[in-house]
Structures are given as structure tokens and as C-alpha cells.
Design an enzyme around this catalytic site. Structure first.
Site, mmCIF file in Angstrom:
data_model
loop_
_atom_site.group_PDB
_atom_site.id
_atom_site.type_symbol
_atom_site.label_atom_id
_atom_site.label_comp_id
_atom_site.label_asym_id
_atom_site.label_seq_id
_atom_site.Cartn_x
_atom_site.Cartn_y
_atom_site.Cartn_z
ATOM 1 N N GLY A 74 -2.475 -0.783 12.123
ATOM 2 C CA GLY A 74 -1.172 -1.013 11.530
ATOM 3 C C GLY A 74 -0.824 -0.050 10.410
ATOM 4 O O GLY A 74 0.326 0.382 10.287
ATOM 5 N N ASN A 157 2.258 -10.962 4.824
ATOM 6 C CA ASN A 157 0.840 -11.257 4.982
ATOM 7 C C ASN A 157 0.301 -12.182 3.903
ATOM 8 O O ASN A 157 -0.706 -12.856 4.105
ATOM 9 C CB ASN A 157 0.028 -9.954 4.994
ATOM 10 C CG ASN A 157 0.397 -9.025 3.862
ATOM 11 O OD1 ASN A 157 1.561 -8.643 3.719
ATOM 12 N ND2 ASN A 157 -0.581 -8.636 3.063
ATOM 13 N N GLN A 185 1.472 -8.989 11.161
ATOM 14 C CA GLN A 185 1.122 -10.405 11.006
ATOM 15 C C GLN A 185 1.774 -11.275 12.068
ATOM 16 O O GLN A 185 1.228 -12.319 12.456
ATOM 17 C CB GLN A 185 1.525 -10.904 9.615
ATOM 18 C CG GLN A 185 0.695 -10.344 8.483
ATOM 19 C CD GLN A 185 -0.754 -10.805 8.526
ATOM 20 O OE1 GLN A 185 -1.075 -11.878 9.020
ATOM 21 N NE2 GLN A 185 -1.650 -9.976 8.015
ATOM 22 N N SER A 205 -1.205 -4.146 15.088
ATOM 23 C CA SER A 205 -2.632 -3.904 14.880
ATOM 24 C C SER A 205 -3.423 -4.941 15.664
ATOM 25 O O SER A 205 -3.204 -6.144 15.514
ATOM 26 C CB SER A 205 -2.977 -3.986 13.394
ATOM 27 O OG SER A 205 -4.318 -3.618 13.162
ATOM 28 N N ALA A 206 -4.361 -4.484 16.493
ATOM 29 C CA ALA A 206 -5.024 -5.360 17.466
ATOM 30 C C ALA A 206 -5.849 -6.473 16.837
ATOM 31 O O ALA A 206 -5.935 -7.571 17.396
ATOM 32 C CB ALA A 206 -5.913 -4.527 18.388
ATOM 33 N N HIS A 207 -6.466 -6.228 15.695
ATOM 34 C CA HIS A 207 -7.402 -7.220 15.172
ATOM 35 C C HIS A 207 -6.719 -8.432 14.547
ATOM 36 O O HIS A 207 -7.381 -9.369 14.105
ATOM 37 C CB HIS A 207 -8.380 -6.584 14.172
ATOM 38 C CG HIS A 207 -7.810 -6.241 12.838
ATOM 39 N ND1 HIS A 207 -8.132 -6.939 11.702
ATOM 40 C CD2 HIS A 207 -6.961 -5.267 12.450
ATOM 41 C CE1 HIS A 207 -7.506 -6.408 10.666
ATOM 42 N NE2 HIS A 207 -6.785 -5.393 11.097
ATOM 43 N N CYS A 331 -6.246 -6.950 1.462
ATOM 44 C CA CYS A 331 -6.352 -5.616 0.867
ATOM 45 C C CYS A 331 -6.489 -5.690 -0.647
ATOM 46 O O CYS A 331 -6.783 -4.689 -1.296
ATOM 47 C CB CYS A 331 -5.122 -4.787 1.220
ATOM 48 S SG CYS A 331 -4.847 -4.627 2.992
#
Length: 389
Positions: A74, A157, A185, A205-207, A331
């Protein structure tokens, strides 16, 4: 010896890889290992797997496969969208103003800050209300005054608030601006139909949807030009340099396909767990306040503040009890500074130091929620007693 209970409530930071996704990735680590840019049979097999993955993702996004660019995640997708469009605007005489809001992920916020500070792009920040919802009237006024690109996060997020992306995109278009959304998200929980959302660019973003870490995608509507932000080979139609990570791309596409094939069951489960958690915390834990929008929030997302308690201490005590949580954005975990997201919502510094994010997932159970509520009651009471001492 009794094993300590473990409850994972940090799914907004990362989700476990679905075992079915792991199974489809494995052959591309061991058997189909060719470079997708190679012309021999090993390369052709890898290239076919990547193009099949692109088709799967396009089906979910309701777009052309050629409009999907694979990235490392992402953050790279956000960087590519913002820098690529901004540089192209400047190169071709477009309006250099970039529009964001204070609840953006740092991959957007810091990129726009850098474009402003280092390259003199004009920057405009749209205000939000106490729940984190964008002021649509202010957004329209900023766009009407001239803007080249607006970037508004789909769902925050840290507090989980969902923004009216389709409405905002149409406002931007009415005033000649392109529109990007960070949908990291929201993926797996909200619609990603780019035609309905009316977005020009969208980051994934895949995760975040039970796929692997280290891979993502950027949707770029046909006809939109970007200046590449990486130099090197001519991968992804010249938009991104670097050898394709075939196993992760295959895994991401399958994870997204599964997430949307099963979305109704999963989101219903998330919402049940989330609502049980919010009710239990607000009714049973001292001084708990819900942050973010009470209704327009992610199905999996609960967030609170505990005024007078340092979130880092709270997280440490919860971890001792086996509960994985976050102080807000993953983060920022460990950062002693007050949350800039909570400050943007109007909370004071002391309140913004006490943020807690609890995000449920597919494997979360009612027992997990009950255990977490009781653990929070104990930890919060203990920390308030320490403060009084």
C-alpha cells in the site's frame, strides 16, 4: 503448565495468511520459479500466472486488467499515485495543488508533505469533524479554487471512519481534479467497485485481506498518465521497475477473490464481534470513550481513548495478558507523541495519548471478546490506581 491465552485483535495492522492462499502460492516458490520477463517456458509460466492474477483482481474491482499495476504494498501504491500524478501535472502544465485530509495514512500524508516542502507543490488539507468525517462543503470549495489531485482515505486505519468516497470523487471531477483513495483498510470489507466509487486511482495491500505481506496493487484508470517513480526495467507497462514477485502476486489475487466471494459471511461476523466489543468496553471499562464514527465505521474496527492513561503502558499490560492490540496506527506503535489523528478530531494532548485500537478478524470468538473486556477492566483500573499513587 497451563498455556497463556492469546487473543489477536490487531487485524488492521496485519491479517494471517489464509491457508488456502498459502497453498496456491507454494508452487511459485519451488516449481514455477522463472522470471516473468524471460521468454523461455519457465518465464512464460510465471507471466501467465501474473496475468491470471491481474484478471482475478480486475473482476473484483470491475475494471480492465490493464488498469492494475502490481507493487510492493500500500505504501508504494500511495507513493506511486501521488508522485506519479503530481510530476505529470507539473510536466504538462496542470494545476499543482494536492488535496488531502488530516486522517490520511502517513504514506499519503508524508508524501504530500514532501512534494510541498521539497518540490513546492501547493497543499490543501480538508478539515474533518469529531467523528473523522470529511467536510464535503470545504472539500468542494478547495477543489473549486483549483486542484490537480485529491487523495482521501476510504476508511481510516486508526479510528475506522468510512468516508463517502464516491461523492467526494464526483466533486473532484466536477472541478477538474483527479481522485485517488487509499483503500488499504477497506479491502475485504467494503466494495472495491471502481466504477461505483468513481475513483481514478486506488491503493491496495494484500496483508490486510488475508494475503501475504510485501505485495500490493494500484488501480489506475485508463487514460491517466503517471511519471514513473522508479527507474529500471519496463515492467508493468513501464510504470514500475523491478522483477515481479510471482508467488506473492498469485497469493494476493486469490486472497482478494476469496475475500469477496465470502464477504457477506465475514463482515457479518466482524460486525457482531465488533459490536459486542464496543458495548462491553463502553459499559464495563472505566472512562472508555469511543473514537471515530459510531455507525460509518469498518465492520472489524473498534477504537477508544482512556484519558490519563498512556497507550504504550496499556498495550504492554494487555500484551502480558496475551492480547495483541494497537495504540492506533501500527506505524506509530511505541511513539510517545500524542496521536495526530485524534488531535485532528479535536481531542486534547492528554486524551490523544490514550488511544487504543482493537480490530477483530475471521477467527475472533465471543470468548475472545469477553476475555478482552475483562482484561481491559483489570488493566485500566490498575493503571488509574498507579496514576493516583
Amino acid at each position: 503448565m497451563t498455556q497463556k491465552r492469546v487473543v489477536y485483535l490487531d487485524h488492521s495492522a496485519s491479517t494471517p495468511v489464509d491457508p488456502r492462499v498459502m497453498d496456491v502460492m507454494l508452487p511459485y516458490f519451488t516449481d514455477v520459479y522463472g522470471n516473468a520477463s524471460s521468454s523461455h517456458r519457465f518465464g512464460r509460466k510465471a507471466e501467465q500466472a501474473i496475468e491470471d492474477a491481474r484478471e482475478k483482481m480486475a473482476a473484483v474491482l470491475n475494471c480492465k486488467s490493464s488498469e492494475i499495476v502490481f507493487t510492493s504494498g500500500g505504501s508504494e501504491s500511495d507513493n506511486m499515485a501521488l508522485r506519479g500524478v503530481a510530476w505529470h501535472l507539473r510536466e504538462h502544465g496542470g494545476h499543482p495543488k494536492l488535496v488531502t485530509m488530516p486522517l490520511e495514512h502517513s504514506a499519503v500524508g508524508k508524501t504530500v508533505d514532501q512534494l510541498h516542502d521539497v518540490m513546492a507543490f501547493e497543499q490543501a488539507i480538508v478539515p474533518v469533524d469529531r467523528f473523522g468525517s470529511v467536510d464535503s462543503a470545504a472539500f468542494e470549495q478547495i477543489c473549486a479554487d483549483g486542484a490537480g489531485l485529491a487523495s482521501i482515505i476510504y476508511a481510516n486505519n486508526e479510528v475506522g471512519t468510512i468516508e463517502p468516497i464516491a461523492d467526494l470523487a464526483r466533486i473532484a471531477h466536477q472541478h477538474g481534479a483527479l481522485f485517488h483513495t487509499d483503500a488499504v483498510q477497506g479491502a475485504g470489507q467494503l466494495s472495491l467497485d471502481v466504477q461505483t466509487l468513481a475513483v481514478d486511482l486506488m491503493s491496495l495491500s494484500a496483508h490486510k485481506f488475508y494475503g501475504p505481506k510485501g505485495v500490493g496493487a494500484l488501480y489506475i484508470r485508463d487514460g491517466i498518465e503517471l511519471v514513473p517513480t522508479q527507474s529500471g526495467g519496463s515492467h508493468e507497462n513501464g510504470r514500475r521497475a523491478g522483477t515481479h514477485n510471482t508467488p506473492l502476486i498469485v497469493g494476493m489475487a486469490y486472497a482478494l477473490e476469496l475475500a469477496y466471494a465470502e464477504i457477506e459471511a465475514h463482515t457479518a461476523h466482524y460486525q457482531t464481534m465488533r459490536d459486542q466489543l464496543i458495548h462491553g468496553v463502553l459499559s464495563g471499562v472505566k472512562n472508555a470513550q469511543l473514537t471515530g464514527h459510531p455507525e460509518q465505521r469498518l465492520p472489524s474496527h473498534a477504537s477508544f481513548i482512556f484519558e490519563g492513561i498512556d497507550s504504550n503502558l496499556l498495550l504492554m499490560h494487555l500484551d502480558v495478558k496475551g492480547i495483541a492490540a494497537s495504540g492506533g496506527s501500527a506505524c506509530k506503535t511505541g511513539n510517545p507523541e500524542p496521536s495526530n489523528v485524534l488531535m485532528a478530531l479535536g481531542y486534547n494532548e492528554q486524551e490523544a495519548m490514550g488511544g487504543l485500537r482493537l480490530t477483530v478478524g475471521r477467527q475472533t470468538t465471543t470468548d475472545d471478546i469477553e476475555y478482552t473486556i475483562h482484561a481491559l477492566q483489570d488493566v485500566v483500573e490498575r493503571l488509574y490506581n498507579l496514576v493516583r499513587v
